[in-house]
Design an enzyme around this catalytic site. Sequence first.
Site, PDB file in Angstrom:
ATOM      1  N   ARG A   1       0.912  -1.208   0.164  1.00  0.00           N
ATOM      2  CA  ARG A   1       0.000   0.140  -0.001  1.00  0.00           C
ATOM      3  C   ARG A   1       1.064   1.274   0.025  1.00  0.00           C
ATOM      4  O   ARG A   1       1.655   1.418   1.046  1.00  0.00           O
ATOM      5  CB  ARG A   1      -0.865   0.003   1.112  1.00  0.00           C
TER       6      ARG A   1
ATOM      7  N   HIS B   1      -7.244   0.831  -6.811  1.00  0.00           N
ATOM      8  CA  HIS B   1      -7.406  -0.117  -5.680  1.00  0.00           C
ATOM      9  C   HIS B   1      -7.953  -1.476  -6.243  1.00  0.00           C
ATOM     10  O   HIS B   1      -9.165  -1.882  -5.911  1.00  0.00           O
ATOM     11  CB  HIS B   1      -8.304   0.619  -4.656  1.00  0.00           C
TER      12      HIS B   1
ATOM     13  N   GLN C   1      -9.873  -3.835  -3.983  1.00  0.00           N
ATOM     14  CA  GLN C   1     -11.072  -3.507  -3.475  1.00  0.00           C
ATOM     15  C   GLN C   1     -12.301  -3.810  -4.736  1.00  0.00           C
ATOM     16  O   GLN C   1     -13.276  -4.237  -4.291  1.00  0.00           O
ATOM     17  CB  GLN C   1     -11.210  -2.121  -3.094  1.00  0.00           C
TER      18      GLN C   1
ATOM     19  N   ASP D   1     -17.157   7.097  -2.024  1.00  0.00           N
ATOM     20  CA  ASP D   1     -15.983   7.046  -1.179  1.00  0.00           C
ATOM     21  C   ASP D   1     -15.820   8.252  -0.309  1.00  0.00           C
ATOM     22  O   ASP D   1     -16.287   9.536  -0.708  1.00  0.00           O
ATOM     23  CB  ASP D   1     -14.802   6.427  -1.959  1.00  0.00           C
TER      24      ASP D   1
ATOM     25  N   CYS E   1     -16.443   1.464   0.030  1.00  0.00           N
ATOM     26  CA  CYS E   1     -15.281   0.749   0.206  1.00  0.00           C
ATOM     27  C   CYS E   1     -15.090   0.684   1.814  1.00  0.00           C
ATOM     28  O   CYS E   1     -14.260  -0.190   2.198  1.00  0.00           O
ATOM     29  CB  CYS E   1     -14.080   1.018  -0.644  1.00  0.00           C
TER      30      CYS E   1
ATOM     31  N   ARG F   1     -13.890  -8.711   0.976  1.00  0.00           N
ATOM     32  CA  ARG F   1     -12.380  -8.823   0.539  1.00  0.00           C
ATOM     33  C   ARG F   1     -11.331  -9.861   1.134  1.00  0.00           C
ATOM     34  O   ARG F   1     -10.620  -9.970   0.464  1.00  0.00           O
ATOM     35  CB  ARG F   1     -11.890  -7.306   1.577  1.00  0.00           C
TER      36      ARG F   1
END
Length: 303
Positions: free
Chosen positions: A102, A129, A132, A220, A259, A287
Amino acid sequence: MVKHLLDLTELNKEEALRILELSKEFKERKENSLLRTCEGMKAALIFEKPSTRTRVSLEVAISLLGAHPVVLSSNDMQLSRGEDIKDTTRVLSRYVDAICARVYEHQTLSEMSVYASVPVVNALSDKHHPLQAIADVFTLYEKTGGLDFTLAYVGDGNNVCHSLIIASSIFGFNIRISTPPGYEPDFNVVKQAEMIGGKKISIFEDPKEAVKNADAIYTDTWVSMGFDMEEKERKKAFKGWQVNQELMAESEDAYFMHCLPAHKGEEVTEDVFESERSIVFDQAENRLHTAAAVFFYLWKEVR
Ligand code: CP
Ligand code: NVA
């Protein structure tokens, strides 16, 4: 062959569908034979930024595969004292079978992928991402029974938005997007997705237009990690893009998606977040299953 997953353009439709199929098997625990199939493998999970879902889902998924996750904060690594990415990557490649990171800048992952002799997986960058988006597509696939759905994304044209745009082209679902002026998704990402084919990517000025006839309305945070210095102007610019009951009323049967983490009262109201239409915790659960599927795929099925 080493296959990386920096963004979803690295998967073709067949591979993407296989990951959905594997996700289903992991979730149903139908194919118990899939568990512990990666015994002896190791993955380094590097975090430059905070994480709850990505970190825990990856750590648990890798353990379910029988493999060993090594979680590293970049602050505790020599990276924080100036060791460069290419040396760090070449060293880690001698110890582990995958590097998942990340990062603030997507460029860091691109550089890792050049020097890694093991798969590099994006656990979120400023641009994408992918893990996700795979979980989100899997969630809608479960909820709607297929991939012929329409997803409306309202808010910041950010990393999550980019991965959903590319996902729409690869998996073949419709996507409708509305962002405030100046916060549109990266034009190059939209072009890249359009070149893959699939359905048209529709962009609207008015969020109410974007959510019409959608099967799901997604938002988001207005202030992604790394953009904190823009908080004040962003909160002002995004005001008309809140997902509230009025917006949800434009598409009566649509699910609400996020998310997470959510900032209630900003991009979504608490009542929408807590409503029966909200499937945010199904996304979060998925996830885990999709992460297991991705690692199984990269380790066991890529030839
Ligand atoms: N959705 C997501 O990536 O959450 P975390 O930041 O908690 O990992
Ligand atoms: N767009 C958000 C997603 C967090 C999971 C961020 O980058 O902070």
